[in-house]
Design an enzyme around this catalytic site. Sequence first.
Site, PDB file in Angstrom:
ATOM      1  N   CYS A  53      -4.392   3.990  20.521  1.00 57.81           N
ATOM      2  CA  CYS A  53      -4.301   2.907  21.528  1.00 57.81           C
ATOM      3  C   CYS A  53      -2.870   2.413  21.711  1.00 57.81           C
ATOM      4  O   CYS A  53      -2.573   1.735  22.706  1.00 57.81           O
ATOM      5  CB  CYS A  53      -5.206   1.741  21.124  1.00 57.81           C
ATOM      6  SG  CYS A  53      -4.631   0.846  19.662  1.00 57.81           S
ATOM      7  N   HIS A 103     -14.950   1.704  -1.778  1.00 57.67           N
ATOM      8  CA  HIS A 103     -13.864   0.833  -1.305  1.00 57.67           C
ATOM      9  C   HIS A 103     -12.812   1.564  -0.497  1.00 57.67           C
ATOM     10  O   HIS A 103     -11.734   1.025  -0.285  1.00 57.67           O
ATOM     11  CB  HIS A 103     -13.199   0.126  -2.506  1.00 57.67           C
ATOM     12  CG  HIS A 103     -14.141  -0.780  -3.227  1.00 57.67           C
ATOM     13  ND1 HIS A 103     -13.970  -1.144  -4.537  1.00 57.67           N
ATOM     14  CD2 HIS A 103     -15.303  -1.390  -2.825  1.00 57.67           C
ATOM     15  CE1 HIS A 103     -14.957  -1.945  -4.910  1.00 57.67           C
ATOM     16  NE2 HIS A 103     -15.779  -2.099  -3.891  1.00 57.67           N
ATOM     17  N   CYS A 112      -7.086   2.360  12.840  1.00 58.97           N
ATOM     18  CA  CYS A 112      -6.610   1.343  13.785  1.00 58.97           C
ATOM     19  C   CYS A 112      -7.029  -0.047  13.302  1.00 58.97           C
ATOM     20  O   CYS A 112      -8.182  -0.259  12.915  1.00 58.97           O
ATOM     21  CB  CYS A 112      -7.203   1.594  15.170  1.00 58.97           C
ATOM     22  SG  CYS A 112      -6.657   0.393  16.418  1.00 58.97           S
ATOM     23  N   SER A 164     -13.987  -3.008 -15.138  1.00 54.25           N
ATOM     24  CA  SER A 164     -14.161  -4.322 -15.791  1.00 54.25           C
ATOM     25  C   SER A 164     -15.404  -5.020 -15.246  1.00 54.25           C
ATOM     26  O   SER A 164     -15.738  -6.122 -15.657  1.00 54.25           O
ATOM     27  CB  SER A 164     -12.923  -5.191 -15.523  1.00 54.25           C
ATOM     28  OG  SER A 164     -12.805  -5.414 -14.109  1.00 54.25           O
ATOM     29  N   VAL A 207      -9.542   3.866  -4.998  1.00 50.27           N
ATOM     30  CA  VAL A 207      -9.061   4.242  -3.653  1.00 50.27           C
ATOM     31  C   VAL A 207      -7.904   5.236  -3.770  1.00 50.27           C
ATOM     32  O   VAL A 207      -7.156   5.432  -2.824  1.00 50.27           O
ATOM     33  CB  VAL A 207      -8.613   2.962  -2.887  1.00 50.27           C
ATOM     34  CG1 VAL A 207      -9.808   2.057  -2.613  1.00 50.27           C
ATOM     35  CG2 VAL A 207      -7.521   2.198  -3.642  1.00 50.27           C
ATOM     36  N   TYR A 244       0.836  -1.213   0.000  1.00 51.80           N
ATOM     37  CA  TYR A 244       0.000   0.000   0.000  1.00 51.80           C
ATOM     38  C   TYR A 244       0.863   1.252   0.000  1.00 51.80           C
ATOM     39  O   TYR A 244       0.530   2.242  -0.644  1.00 51.80           O
ATOM     40  CB  TYR A 244      -0.964  -0.018   1.189  1.00 51.80           C
ATOM     41  CG  TYR A 244      -2.155  -0.895   0.905  1.00 51.80           C
ATOM     42  CD1 TYR A 244      -2.168  -2.238   1.276  1.00 51.80           C
ATOM     43  CD2 TYR A 244      -3.244  -0.403   0.194  1.00 51.80           C
ATOM     44  CE1 TYR A 244      -3.225  -3.052   0.956  1.00 51.80           C
ATOM     45  CE2 TYR A 244      -4.322  -1.217  -0.127  1.00 51.80           C
ATOM     46  CZ  TYR A 244      -4.309  -2.540   0.253  1.00 51.80           C
ATOM     47  OH  TYR A 244      -5.352  -3.355  -0.092  1.00 51.80           O
TER      48      TYR A 244
HETATM   49  C1  BV8 Z   1     -18.373  -7.897  -0.031  1.00 51.10           C
HETATM   50  C2  BV8 Z   1      -9.846  -1.792  -2.288  1.00 51.10           C
HETATM   51  C3  BV8 Z   1     -19.747  -9.078   1.498  1.00 51.10           C
HETATM   52  C4  BV8 Z   1      -8.615  -2.526  -1.878  1.00 51.10           C
HETATM   53  C5  BV8 Z   1     -11.067  -3.355  -3.711  1.00 51.10           C
HETATM   54  C6  BV8 Z   1     -21.075 -11.407  -5.021  1.00 51.10           C
HETATM   55  C7  BV8 Z   1     -21.647 -10.523  -4.122  1.00 51.10           C
HETATM   56  C8  BV8 Z   1     -20.898  -9.982  -3.094  1.00 51.10           C
HETATM   57  C9  BV8 Z   1     -19.536 -10.305  -2.960  1.00 51.10           C
HETATM   58  C10 BV8 Z   1     -18.975 -11.170  -3.869  1.00 51.10           C
HETATM   59  C11 BV8 Z   1     -19.724 -11.715  -4.884  1.00 51.10           C
HETATM   60  N1  BV8 Z   1     -18.912 -12.515  -5.593  1.00 51.10           N
HETATM   61  C12 BV8 Z   1     -17.656 -12.470  -5.075  1.00 51.10           C
HETATM   62  C13 BV8 Z   1     -17.676 -11.691  -4.003  1.00 51.10           C
HETATM   63  C14 BV8 Z   1     -16.532 -11.418  -3.162  1.00 51.10           C
HETATM   64  C15 BV8 Z   1     -15.719 -10.225  -3.646  1.00 51.10           C
HETATM   65  C16 BV8 Z   1     -15.562 -10.132  -5.141  1.00 51.10           C
HETATM   66  O1  BV8 Z   1     -16.267  -9.385  -5.812  1.00 51.10           O
HETATM   67  N2  BV8 Z   1     -14.601 -10.871  -5.681  1.00 51.10           N
HETATM   68  C17 BV8 Z   1     -14.317 -10.792  -7.098  1.00 51.10           C
HETATM   69  C18 BV8 Z   1     -12.818 -10.976  -7.307  1.00 51.10           C
HETATM   70  C19 BV8 Z   1     -15.140 -11.839  -7.814  1.00 51.10           C
HETATM   71  N3  BV8 Z   1     -16.289  -8.995  -3.161  1.00 51.10           N
HETATM   72  C20 BV8 Z   1     -15.966  -8.588  -1.918  1.00 51.10           C
HETATM   73  O2  BV8 Z   1     -15.277  -9.250  -1.163  1.00 51.10           O
HETATM   74  C21 BV8 Z   1     -16.524  -7.254  -1.460  1.00 51.10           C
HETATM   75  N4  BV8 Z   1     -17.114  -7.418  -0.157  1.00 51.10           N
HETATM   76  O3  BV8 Z   1     -19.075  -8.101  -0.954  1.00 51.10           O
HETATM   77  O4  BV8 Z   1     -18.708  -8.176   1.303  1.00 51.10           O
HETATM   78  C22 BV8 Z   1     -19.284 -10.464   1.097  1.00 51.10           C
HETATM   79  C23 BV8 Z   1     -17.987 -10.883   1.380  1.00 51.10           C
HETATM   80  C24 BV8 Z   1     -17.592 -12.185   0.999  1.00 51.10           C
HETATM   81  C25 BV8 Z   1     -18.459 -13.011   0.317  1.00 51.10           C
HETATM   82  C26 BV8 Z   1     -19.753 -12.559  -0.002  1.00 51.10           C
HETATM   83  C27 BV8 Z   1     -20.151 -11.273   0.392  1.00 51.10           C
HETATM   84  C28 BV8 Z   1     -15.411  -6.234  -1.301  1.00 51.10           C
HETATM   85  C29 BV8 Z   1     -14.788  -5.912  -2.616  1.00 51.10           C
HETATM   86  C30 BV8 Z   1     -13.845  -4.710  -2.481  1.00 51.10           C
HETATM   87  C31 BV8 Z   1     -12.420  -5.146  -2.705  1.00 51.10           C
HETATM   88  N5  BV8 Z   1     -11.542  -3.974  -2.657  1.00 51.10           N
HETATM   89  N6  BV8 Z   1     -10.306  -2.245  -3.601  1.00 51.10           N
HETATM   90  C32 BV8 Z   1      -7.429  -2.212  -2.764  1.00 51.10           C
HETATM   91  O5  BV8 Z   1      -7.595  -1.541  -3.804  1.00 51.10           O
HETATM   92  O6  BV8 Z   1      -6.320  -2.642  -2.402  1.00 51.10           O
HETATM   93  S1  BV8 Z   1     -11.454  -3.933  -5.221  1.00 51.10           S
HETATM   94  C33 BV8 Z   1     -10.429  -3.211  -6.386  1.00 51.10           C
HETATM   95  O7  BV8 Z   1     -10.501  -4.036  -7.526  1.00 51.10           O
HETATM   96  C34 BV8 Z   1     -10.893  -1.870  -6.882  1.00 51.10           C
HETATM   97  O8  BV8 Z   1     -11.398  -1.071  -5.867  1.00 51.10           O
HETATM   98  C35 BV8 Z   1     -11.923  -2.206  -7.927  1.00 51.10           C
HETATM   99  O9  BV8 Z   1     -13.187  -2.357  -7.350  1.00 51.10           O
HETATM  100  C36 BV8 Z   1     -11.467  -3.539  -8.388  1.00 51.10           C
HETATM  101  C37 BV8 Z   1     -10.792  -3.415  -9.728  1.00 51.10           C
HETATM  102  O10 BV8 Z   1     -11.810  -3.284 -10.652  1.00 51.10           O
HETATM  103  P1  BV8 Z   1     -11.758  -2.120 -11.750  1.00 51.10           P
HETATM  104  O11 BV8 Z   1     -11.778  -0.813 -11.064  1.00 51.10           O
HETATM  105  O12 BV8 Z   1     -12.819  -2.406 -12.706  1.00 51.10           O
HETATM  106  O13 BV8 Z   1     -10.328  -2.252 -12.419  1.00 51.10           O
HETATM  107  P2  BV8 Z   1      -9.866  -3.335 -13.491  1.00 51.10           P
HETATM  108  O14 BV8 Z   1      -8.389  -3.260 -13.588  1.00 51.10           O
HETATM  109  O15 BV8 Z   1     -10.519  -4.648 -13.186  1.00 51.10           O
HETATM  110  O16 BV8 Z   1     -10.502  -2.823 -14.860  1.00 51.10           O
HETATM  111  C38 BV8 Z   1     -10.030  -1.614 -15.417  1.00 51.10           C
HETATM  112  C39 BV8 Z   1     -10.944  -1.292 -16.563  1.00 51.10           C
HETATM  113  O17 BV8 Z   1     -10.563  -0.024 -17.098  1.00 51.10           O
HETATM  114  C40 BV8 Z   1     -10.857  -2.290 -17.702  1.00 51.10           C
HETATM  115  O18 BV8 Z   1     -12.153  -2.606 -18.152  1.00 51.10           O
HETATM  116  C41 BV8 Z   1     -10.086  -1.526 -18.798  1.00 51.10           C
HETATM  117  O19 BV8 Z   1     -10.500  -1.899 -20.092  1.00 51.10           O
HETATM  118  C42 BV8 Z   1     -10.511  -0.109 -18.499  1.00 51.10           C
HETATM  119  N7  BV8 Z   1      -9.592   0.946 -18.937  1.00 51.10           N
HETATM  120  C43 BV8 Z   1      -8.249   0.881 -19.110  1.00 51.10           C
HETATM  121  N8  BV8 Z   1      -7.792   2.103 -19.500  1.00 51.10           N
HETATM  122  C44 BV8 Z   1      -8.870   2.935 -19.568  1.00 51.10           C
HETATM  123  C45 BV8 Z   1     -10.015   2.204 -19.203  1.00 51.10           C
HETATM  124  N9  BV8 Z   1     -11.249   2.752 -19.174  1.00 51.10           N
HETATM  125  C46 BV8 Z   1     -11.367   4.048 -19.511  1.00 51.10           C
HETATM  126  N10 BV8 Z   1     -10.317   4.825 -19.868  1.00 51.10           N
HETATM  127  C47 BV8 Z   1      -9.070   4.290 -19.909  1.00 51.10           C
HETATM  128  N11 BV8 Z   1      -8.024   5.068 -20.282  1.00 51.10           N
END
Ligand code: BV8
Length: 262
Positions: free
Chosen positions: A160, A123, A131, A200, A107, A71
């Site tokens: 703390c 997020h 903490c 995505s 973020v 981070y």
């Molecule tokens: C939760 C902070 C309850 C940390 C992040 C169904 C329902 C609920 C939960 C789930 C579910 N299925 C699975 C889950 C669990 C999980 C999940 O979704 N897993 C995924 C991998 C399948 N979700 C969770 O755990 C969430 N919590 O739901 O709690 C729960 C818990 C467990 C089980 C059930 C329920 C919490 C999720 C939050 C995670 N934290 N960030 C950190 O950053 O370190 S996520 C992080 O990744 C980002 O914040 C963001 O959300 C994600 C990345 O996605 P994108 O932003 O879309 O980025 P990506 O690189 O993928 O895509 C980039 C896009 O940009 C591409 O399309 C590309 O073509 C495009 N692009 C490129 N250049 C450009 C462009 N577009 C425009 N202009 C350009 N120039």
Amino acid sequence: MTPPAAIMQEVAGRLRAAKRVAVLTGAGISAESGVPTFRDALTGLWARFRPEELATPEAFARDPALVWRWYRMRRDMVRAAEPNAGHRALVELPRHVPRFTLITQNVDALHRRAGSTDVVELHGDITRARCAGACPRDTSLLHESEWTERDDGPPLCSRCSAASLRPDVVWFGEMLPPAALERATAEAGACDLFLSVGTSNVVEPAASLPWLAARAGAAVVVVNPDMAGQRSGANIHHLAGPAGTILPQLVRAAFPESPASA
Ligand code: BV8
């Protein structure tokens, strides 16, 4: 790459007529600021690390120094980055739309640094920490300028002194901030135009917001250079191209009278 002019004009007309607009941004809107996205094969953060290795409570419990280093490296990258024209176009929009809600998965705090004052952060924000122990979030929350980095891991909580700090982000497996998720869901369900920019659509529950909006009758506009994996449909419009080009074009086309359009 400029989307077909007809689609741009149609979307601009919808934006001009819209009463309630919601925008969801993902890592793609910060790509042109030099902040790596998560899934880009070459530069993507996940390309070198896997989410479950780093962005989870288990990873932090297992190796807080490794996770904190990741981070800290990302904070250094974000601090060196500047908001781009895509972020700035989203600062301009609320000046023309009666009701505008900016929801971000990012973020990196770049929307705030661009001048957006009301951002729904689903997020969290890596420039803040709190903490990792029992202290309440609101009384232990610090901005990165308020803590002193150590060489061997996260600083101690200044409240703390028992637990360390942790990034103020939502890790995989953690619940999203209820108020943020509630507001994002409500706006998606009530808006008449929903822009999905630079995501995505993989990470839930944020990924479902555009389709919730479409089911509720909103027009959905996807802004992305790569439409792979993006849904299409009667009320879903694709503006293919980088957000830093598309969003300013869209604002200029919808609001030519705007000084920013000069
Ligand atoms: C939760 C902070 C309850 C940390 C992040 C169904 C329902 C609920 C939960 C789930 C579910 N299925 C699975 C889950 C669990 C999980 C999940 O979704 N897993 C995924 C991998 C399948 N979700 C969770 O755990 C969430 N919590 O739901 O709690 C729960 C818990 C467990 C089980 C059930 C329920 C919490 C999720 C939050 C995670 N934290 N960030 C950190 O950053 O370190 S996520 C992080 O990744 C980002 O914040 C963001 O959300 C994600 C990345 O996605 P994108 O932003 O879309 O980025 P990506 O690189 O993928 O895509 C980039 C896009 O940009 C591409 O399309 C590309 O073509 C495009 N692009 C490129 N250049 C450009 C462009 N577009 C425009 N202009 C350009 N120039």
